[in-house]
Enzyme design. Sequence first.
Site, PDB file in Angstrom:
ATOM      1  N   CYS A 137       0.833  -1.204   0.000  1.00 34.99           N
ATOM      2  CA  CYS A 137       0.000   0.000   0.000  1.00 34.99           C
ATOM      3  C   CYS A 137       0.873   1.262   0.000  1.00 34.99           C
ATOM      4  O   CYS A 137       1.546   1.532  -0.972  1.00 34.99           O
ATOM      5  CB  CYS A 137      -0.991  -0.026   1.163  1.00 34.99           C
ATOM      6  N   HIS A 175      -3.822  -4.960  -0.294  1.00 32.70           N
ATOM      7  CA  HIS A 175      -3.432  -5.568   0.979  1.00 32.70           C
ATOM      8  C   HIS A 175      -3.491  -7.090   0.900  1.00 32.70           C
ATOM      9  O   HIS A 175      -4.570  -7.677   1.019  1.00 32.70           O
ATOM     10  CB  HIS A 175      -4.352  -5.082   2.101  1.00 32.70           C
ATOM     11  N   GLU A 184      -2.640  -9.143   3.074  1.00 38.14           N
ATOM     12  CA  GLU A 184      -3.061  -9.678   4.375  1.00 38.14           C
ATOM     13  C   GLU A 184      -4.564  -9.563   4.585  1.00 38.14           C
ATOM     14  O   GLU A 184      -5.110 -10.127   5.544  1.00 38.14           O
ATOM     15  CB  GLU A 184      -2.326  -8.937   5.503  1.00 38.14           C
TER      16      GLU A 184
END
Length: 355
Positions: free
Chosen positions: A250, A334, A336
């Site tokens: 990001c 992202h 994750e």
Amino acid sequence: MERRRAKLILEDGTVANGWAFGYGRCTAGEVVFTTGMVGYPESLTDPSYSGQILVFTYPLLGNYGVPSLEAHRAVLEKFESRRVHVAGVVVSEVCDRPSHWDSLCSLDEWLRRERVPGIFGVDTRMLTKRLREKGTMLGKIVVGGGREPAFWDPNKENLVERVSVAQAQLLGEGAKRVVLIDCGCKESILRSLLARGVSVLRVPWNFDLSREQFDGVVISNGPGDPKMARATVHEVRRLLEGDKPVLGICLGNQLLALAAGANTYKLKFGHRSQNQPCVELGTKRCYITSQNHGYAVDARTLPEGWEPWFVNANDGTNEGIRHRSKPFMGVQFHPEACPGPVDTGFLFDQFVSLL
């Protein structure tokens, strides 16, 4: 909830009337919207939202309440940091009687504790359409007869310095050590790394790595204009002189690009949702990703040796870069998730395999 009048005022003069909830004070910031349907505990505790008044397009918020921070303090499995980072919250309807086995309190009670104001009863569809047409705007929430604050542009300040950790911390016992440059890092990035058996040295945004021993570096997400985090760009530029693996996520992707010599720019209204489609260039693979950013890399300015890696299928903006010969890479989304799909979690596996 006690009913008190409130209004959201945009810098173009638009006024959205509603009712106050959460902490009863006025606030100002950058008004942005997210189209995510779930995951408000994760979103509100994401440091990338620092300085922003967040508009939720999903019509009902708070129906599953808020879990106990104390119960999850050890690993923060339901939160992305230890506090709410948004400047304010805007919703159409807020649920004051949540139902969930893990719920400790309502969204209204949580925001009161966190001293964050909110406004509900707003036509969020109208508001989102205006932000899409005119672009992200500054705004302010005025509660009752409170003193109206001045408009405030958080992107003119170094927000990264506000949300980064104050000192280095070593976590995990893996043989391979990864430095995590915390620019406002989501806890799920840390969890994703530790789950892959590495030790993590989490360091402040302006930490000098010249005396540290490590096998790779992850540059985290974070808030605001990446050009304000000059010390991080300087440190990453030194990393690119070596050959140890570097992964930017990001804001980290933008900082990596700036360190390489490319440019970044502000998007009209940004990407904030859990359903952004990203195509891996050179393949026919399209991944559904979780995103939260208002700036992007200008792929046309990438220097020799670098290439675009991913592109957004909706608007064609850059979603990732990588070096053609060295183990340097970054993604705008992202991997994750939290909240969102875990389609791109394999990128952590790829990074760890390079250590």
